[in-house]
Structure formats: C-alpha cells, structure tokens
Design a protein around this motif. Structure first.
Motif, PDB file in Angstrom:
ATOM      1  N   ARG A  38       0.703  -1.246   0.121  1.00 55.41           N
ATOM      2  CA  ARG A  38      -0.303   0.527  -0.289  1.00 55.41           C
ATOM      3  C   ARG A  38       0.815   0.857  -0.185  1.00 55.41           C
ATOM      4  N   GLU A  39       1.950   1.071   0.999  1.00 58.13           N
ATOM      5  CA  GLU A  39       2.652   2.973   0.939  1.00 58.13           C
ATOM      6  C   GLU A  39       3.452   2.833  -0.453  1.00 58.13           C
ATOM      7  N   LEU A  40       3.947   1.602  -1.136  1.00 57.53           N
ATOM      8  CA  LEU A  40       4.897   1.630  -2.243  1.00 57.53           C
ATOM      9  C   LEU A  40       3.559   2.540  -3.505  1.00 57.53           C
ATOM     10  N   LEU A  41       1.913   1.509  -3.416  1.00 60.06           N
ATOM     11  CA  LEU A  41       1.968   2.397  -4.370  1.00 60.06           C
ATOM     12  C   LEU A  41       1.171   3.454  -4.416  1.00 60.06           C
ATOM     13  N   LEU A  42       1.013   4.082  -2.617  1.00 58.94           N
ATOM     14  CA  LEU A  42       0.705   5.391  -2.203  1.00 58.94           C
ATOM     15  C   LEU A  42       1.514   6.516  -2.624  1.00 58.94           C
ATOM     16  N   SER A  43       2.979   6.111  -2.958  1.00 53.81           N
ATOM     17  CA  SER A  43       3.930   6.306  -3.478  1.00 53.81           C
ATOM     18  C   SER A  43       4.247   7.151  -4.477  1.00 53.81           C
ATOM     19  N   ARG A  44       3.662   5.785  -5.146  1.00 49.14           N
ATOM     20  CA  ARG A  44       3.588   5.744  -6.919  1.00 49.14           C
ATOM     21  C   ARG A  44       2.997   7.110  -7.533  1.00 49.14           C
ATOM     22  N   ARG A  45       1.550   6.789  -6.714  1.00 51.12           N
ATOM     23  CA  ARG A  45       0.566   7.763  -7.291  1.00 51.12           C
ATOM     24  C   ARG A  45       1.396   8.820  -7.315  1.00 51.12           C
ATOM     25  N   LYS A  46       1.709   9.073  -5.868  1.00 55.32           N
ATOM     26  CA  LYS A  46       1.771  10.445  -5.498  1.00 55.32           C
ATOM     27  C   LYS A  46       2.899  10.937  -6.551  1.00 55.32           C
ATOM     28  N   ALA A  47       4.362  10.292  -6.736  1.00 56.77           N
ATOM     29  CA  ALA A  47       5.082  10.324  -7.633  1.00 56.77           C
ATOM     30  C   ALA A  47       4.248  10.653  -9.041  1.00 56.77           C
ATOM     31  N   GLU A  48       3.523  10.063  -9.706  1.00 55.92           N
ATOM     32  CA  GLU A  48       2.888   9.925 -10.634  1.00 55.92           C
ATOM     33  C   GLU A  48       2.158  11.746 -10.847  1.00 55.92           C
ATOM     34  N   GLN A  49       1.483  11.828  -9.630  1.00 56.83           N
ATOM     35  CA  GLN A  49       0.881  12.637  -9.121  1.00 56.83           C
ATOM     36  C   GLN A  49       2.308  14.621  -9.751  1.00 56.83           C
ATOM     37  N   LEU A  50       3.013  13.621  -8.560  1.00 57.00           N
ATOM     38  CA  LEU A  50       4.296  14.783  -9.196  1.00 57.00           C
ATOM     39  C   LEU A  50       4.473  15.238 -10.451  1.00 57.00           C
ATOM     40  N   ALA A  51       5.079  13.754 -10.833  1.00 58.92           N
ATOM     41  CA  ALA A  51       5.384  14.331 -13.079  1.00 58.92           C
ATOM     42  C   ALA A  51       4.795  14.782 -13.718  1.00 58.92           C
ATOM     43  N   GLN A  52       3.091  14.898 -13.224  1.00 62.67           N
ATOM     44  CA  GLN A  52       1.917  15.498 -14.165  1.00 62.67           C
ATOM     45  C   GLN A  52       1.790  17.411 -13.144  1.00 62.67           C
ATOM     46  N   ALA A  53       1.645  17.616 -12.139  1.00 62.96           N
ATOM     47  CA  ALA A  53       2.159  18.344 -11.841  1.00 62.96           C
ATOM     48  C   ALA A  53       3.276  19.468 -12.541  1.00 62.96           C
ATOM     49  N   LYS A  54       3.900  18.478 -12.691  1.00 62.91           N
ATOM     50  CA  LYS A  54       5.815  19.377 -12.854  1.00 62.91           C
ATOM     51  C   LYS A  54       5.540  19.759 -14.884  1.00 62.91           C
ATOM     52  N   ALA A  55       5.052  18.927 -15.430  1.00 62.30           N
ATOM     53  CA  ALA A  55       4.312  18.620 -17.081  1.00 62.30           C
ATOM     54  C   ALA A  55       3.659  19.841 -16.914  1.00 62.30           C
TER      55      ALA A  55
END
Length: 667
Positions: A137-154
């Motif tokens: 669950r923590e890994l999944l949450l971290s992945r979602r946060k990373a994806e959201q961060l990448a989307q925010a950066k884009a």
C-alpha cells in the motif's frame, strides 16, 4: 535398565525441542481432516488470530475461518485443486481473527495419504502478509504521489511554455512585420540578430517541453512513411558545416538491401541521430564521425535495423559510461567547462530509443573514440508517398479578401499581430477576450471562421467549443474553428482535433501556414504557382548535379506587377524580400544543424511566397537538391559543400539584385 533410562532421558530434550519449534515457528501450521475439520494447530497461528486451541479443535472447519469471499474461493478453487493435484501453492486468502479483523495470509497446503492412497489429513502452512500488504500500500501510494508530481510538473511547464510562447509569438511576428518596412543597413542587421535569437529561444523552449513530456510519459510514437536515406542525408547535411569547420570527416554507410520507404516516426528517429552525431562532432578534434545503418534480419515486411554512430574523439572513462545518460550530466567537470552543453542530449536520446522498445548502448576507449548503437524494427512500405517533395507555391494573396473572422484571444499583442496580417490579406475581423464573449458574438451571426486561443479566462477554448457546437443554429455547429495554442507538439494537436476543432496552429505561428489553413477551412483554396520553365525544371530534377549550373534564375516581373508602378511599393517589397531571404537563411541553417526536418519544411513553406513573388526557381531547386542530396549512394564532402554553396550563391544573387531595386526606387 539404567542404560535404557539414560537413552530415554537423552531423547526427551530432542522431542521437546521439535515440539517447541513447531509451536513457535515463524509461520502458522494447522492440520485438517479430509472433511476440513481442524485437528492440530500451532501457537503461532493462535497468536496471530486470537483464537483458542479448544475452540479450533472442537470441530471448527478451516473454511469457517475465512472471509465470505475466501469461503467462495475455497469451494470453487482451493478444494478442487487440492483434490485434483494433492497440493496448493501460494494462495492469498484473508482469515477472520477472533476479534473480527481480517488477517491477510499466504497459504500452502499438501494432502497426506496412507499406503492405499486414501487421504489422511491436509497440512497447511500460513505466512502472515500484514506487513507485506502494508508495504504494498505504501509503495502504491508513493507511486501515485510520484505520478501526480510528474503530472503537476508537466502542467507547470505547459503553463510556463504558454506564457513564454505568447511573447515569443509577438517578438517573431513583429520582427517579420518590421522587416516589411524600409530599414537602414544597421537596422536590418539588428533585425537579423533579433530573428536569430528569438528562433534559438523558441527551440530551447521546445526542447524543454519535449523533456517534460518524456518525463510525464506523454510522448508517443507516430507511424508515417519516410525515406531513411533522405533522413540520414538531411541530418548529415545539417552537420556538414560544423564538421568542415573542425576539419573532420563525416560519412555514412547505408545497407543497400534496405527499402526506399519505411513506416515509423522520422522526427524522433532524426532527433536521436542528430543528438548522437552532434555530440560526436562536439567531442572529436581529429579524424571524423561515421553513421552506419545495417540490416540485421528481415521477417516479411519487417526489417531489423542496426544503427551506429562512431567517432575518433576523446572517449569516455569506463567509470563514467553509465553516468553520461543521466540528465544534466557531463563525463566530468573539465569536459563540461571546455565543451559546454546541458547534458540533456544523450538522456533524451536514450529515452527516445526506449520509447521505440530498444536500448541505447555505448562503447568507448579513452583517447580512441566512442560508439553508440541501437536496434530498431521498422516495417517497409511498398511504394513511397513522395517524401522530400519541393515546397508548393503560395496561394493567391487575394484568396482571403472579404473573409469575416472572429478572433478569440486574451493577449492584446497577439491580436495586434494578427490584425497586421489581416490588413495585408484583406480580412475583416472582430476580436473578443474570452470564450463567453465569443459565444455571444457568434449568436449574432455573420462570421465565416473563428480563430480561438485554448487558454483564456472566464471560459477557455475547449469549453467554449462545446457550447458553440451545442447551440441550436446548425450553421454554428458546422462553423470552421481553428484552435491557436502556445503548444505545437503532436500529442496536443491530436487532442485538439479530437475535441472537435476544425484545425490547429501553434504560436508563434507561421503566417504562410495560417494563411493556407484559413483558406482551406473556408474553401478558398487558390491554384498553385505556375510550373517553372524547362531549364529550372531540369535543375530541380537533379540533372548534372556533379557540375552545378549556377546561372541566376529569377525574375522581378511579379514584384513590379504587385507594386503597380509605385516606386515606394517596389522598394518596400524589395526590402521585405531581402529581410525574408536573410531570415530564412538563418532559420534553415539552424534547422539543418539541429536535424529538425519539420522545422526545415516550415521554413521552406515560409519562404514559398517569396520564391513565388521573385520567381526564384534557382533557389527553389537548390533547396530541393539540398534536401534530397543523400538519396542513393552516400555523397562525398565535395558534393555536400557544393549544394550548400549553391543555396548561398542563389540567396546572395537575389539579395544583391533586390538591394539594387530598392536603391533605385529610393533615388
């Protein structure tokens, strides 16, 4: 008797230890009878679940300890599998603890049988998956946060690019408009510098956007027909001047078994090869650079190609080979200081190769050179679709006269720039600042075309389009609407067109491209320019390329006709043409050096109107010859230099003659 007692005493600790290991093992154990009743269980299992041994051994079935979903799975999968194969491995089920909480467990069961093959009991081993599930669950949450961060950066980069490209649009367009006015030699020189600097800045913005899209996973491959020979020719032709400046050899090896046309993404493949060739030239002082394409294998119409770019440069230390693909990284500090660069080129190339499903491999030896290689699988096309054709003539300048346009743009400078072009074309227009005002204006009727920015306050372009297409007036549902955006990348264009816009043009826009798109969307297409005279057609066909004919081939008849006997108009047209030619030479050179074929084509399209006005068939032929130079066998350096010289020679002759006309008119 004494000895027997001693032996029994020696065995007791061993038996006690085995039982203790069973009870306190790091995994849970339980045994069940053939009908599923629990007959033995260890302390570890009891500790995990909170059940008492008496409650479980009093007739409790294993299936009764499972959740509802687990019981269904037990009946439909677990029990039948155990019955058929005698074991079940790695099943994930949830147990219900004594306090009602679920316990995720990984289960392995094996069926024990007697000598006659009859089931005696089932031994089950359970592993507590609580911590593992938490980690997942923590890994999944971290992945979602990373994806959201990448989307925010884009999203941030897209917003910044929009804000950057809007003033760039004003600068580049105003530069072109200024070039159409009388200028002194010093002013014309400053204007050329301004045009070159704004072009370089725009290229930098586009590179950053490309990187952000790669990072966000929003870059995809196109599939279109192209000539690999011509693509390599364009790339090497663009790098030839730099190689000549450093007195380096630049050659290519092309497998003759490869087809004339392939299906793929020539823009991204060209970007990969251009980065690698440019990088090789940058770090090579003696010797040369070689680009080779070989056929590894063929399966029907699919060709497995091996690409390789090798040089005789400074090489890379073994301990730095893996680091050179990291963004913003050079092999070492001294190299970064001496040769410059951001270190993005190789990183982008690696990611583009990976986008093709391949891997960029590097081999190097310090002081002897470096070799980059990768493999691609591309399909052949039976027949080419005219790649490398010459730029077409400009539509008639009168094609848009009388057209009524609504401009929806919140940037006043951009609206002003459009107004100046519309004045030249005879287009009447109204301007509004947001989508809501656009909807109100369109309800009043009278417009044949809409140019709409995508990013505006109150109501943006996408939402405004939805409202317009839902209005009861059938004419508005069919009204041509061209989207204008500061992002010109292919993925956004696809999104725009899928949203229901008629067409799309990016900012800073090319006025020639805008003119043609407006004409096409309103069915005002004009006939192409007349065919060149036979001698020009002969030159365009490539006849006698080894002995280039350098006689001037242009005419100012149309220029004088357009001026209608007005000396000032002749002077203005001549000066404007000089500015266009000089700016085009800079843009074309930059595009060739970068290996950006699309930029080269756009520059040729921007020059098409001037070529038509001046009937510059010689320059048109030189441009075509440079583009198609490497179709066939690889050219030698002399032919590359000859083609480049032909373009410069044609431009110089045109500029000289135009300056004479402007001087005569001013006198």
């Amino acid at each position: 008797m004494q000895g027997g007692a001693d032996t029994e005493q020696e065995q007791e600790p061993s038996e006690d230890s085995a039982e203790e290991l069973y009870e306190n093992a790091p995994c849970g154990y339980l045994s069940t009878s053939p009908d599923g009743r629990i007959i033995k269980v260890n302390q570890t299992f009891l500790t995990w679940t909170g059940h008492s041994r008496e409650a479980l051994l009093g007739g409790k079935r294993f299936s009764e300890l499972l959740t509802v979903a687990g019981r269904i799975f037990h009946e439909t999968h677990y029990a039948p599998l155990l019955q058929m194969q005698g074991f079940v491995h790695e099943l994930s089920l949830e147990l219900v603890c004594a306090d009602g909480r679920p316990l995720p467990a990984l289960i392995n069961s094996v069926q024990k049988k007697d000598a006659l093959g009859r089931p005696r009991f089932v031994r089950t081993t359970l592993f507590n998956m609580t911590e593992r599930k938490r980690y997942e669950r923590e890994l999944l949450l971290s992945r979602r946060k990373a994806e959201q961060l990448a989307q925010a950066k884009a999203a941030l980069l897209a917003t910044l690019s929009h804000e950057l490209r809007n003033p760039l649009n004003a600068i580049t367009a105003a530069t072109r408009l200024l070039g159409m006015t009388p200028l002194s030699d010093k002013q014309a020189k400053y204007l050329r510098i301004l045009g070159s600097a704004s072009g370089n800045l725009l290229a930098l913005v586009n590179d950053i956007l490309d990187w952000s899209k790669i990072e966000a996973g929003r870059l995809s491959l196109e599939q279109r027909e192209f000539s690999l020979r011509e693509l390599l020719g364009d790339i090497l032709n663009g790098q030839a001047a730099r190689a000549e400046e450093k007195r380096l050899g630049l050659q290519t090896e092309f497998d003759e078994r490869l087809p004339a046309s392939l299906l793929g993404d020539p823009v991204k493949l060209g970007q990969i090869l251009t980065n690698l060739v440019s990088n090789a030239l940058k770090f090579t002082e003696k010797g040369g650079v070689k680009v080779s394409v070989a056929l590894r294998s063929r399966d029907g119409d699919a060709y497995d190609l091996a690409f390789q770019v090798s040089d005789t440069g400074i090489g890379i230390p073994p301990d730095r080979l893996s680091a050179i693909f990291e963004e913003y990284t050079q092999a070492n500090y001294d190299i970064g200081m001496k040769y410059g660069g951001t270190g993005l080129g190789l990183s982008i190339s690696r990611k583009l190769v990976e986008l093709h499903g391949s891997k960029l491999v590097v081999e190097s030896e310090v002081g002897r050179g470096t070799r980059f290689s990768f493999h691609l699988r591309l399909k052949a096309v039976a027949k080419g679709a005219g790649v490398g054709t010459a730029p077409s003539g400009e539509s008639s300048a009168q094609a848009l006269r009388g057209l009524k346009v609504l401009v929806v743009e919140d940037n006043e400078v951009n609206t002003y720039v459009l107004a100046r072009w519309f004045e030249h074309w005879g287009v009447s227009f109204d301007a509004v600042r947001n989508g809501r005002e656009a909807v109100e204006r369109l309800r009043q009727g009278g417009y044949e075309l809409v140019l709409m920015d995508l990013h505006m306050p109150v109501l943006d372009g996408y939402d405004a389009l939805k409202v317009i297409r839902q209005l009861p007036d059938e004419r508005l549902r069919q009204l041509p609407i061209i989207a204008i955006s500061a992002s010109t990348r292919a993925w956004q264009e696809s999104k725009v067109l899928a949203s229901g816009f008629t067409d799309f043009i990016g900012k800073p826009f090319d006025e020639g491209v805008l003119f043609r798109k407006m004409a096409r969307c309103t069915s005002r297409e004009a006939p192409e320019a007349p065919a060149p005279p036979p001698e020009a057609a002969l030159r365009a066909s490539g006849a006698g390329e080894d002995s280039l004919v350098l006689a001037p081939d242009f005419s100012f008849t149309k220029l004088r006709q357009w001026a209608a006997g007005d000396a000032r108009a002749s002077s203005a047209l001549a000066r404007s043409s000089v500015q266009t030619l000089e700016q085009a030479r800079l843009v074309l050179t930059a595009a060739l050096k970068k290996g950006a074929r699309d930029d080269y084509e756009r520059a040729c399209e921007a020059l098409a109107g001037t070529l038509h006005l001046l009937e510059a068939h010689g320059l048109a032929a030189a441009l075509r010859r440079a583009r198609a130079l490497f179709i066939g066998n690889a050219p030698d350096t002399a032919r590359v230099q000859a083609a480049a010289f032909a373009i410069d020679w044609e431009v110089e002759n045109l500029v000289g003659a135009l300056v004479a006309i402007a001087s005569e008119a001013d006198a």
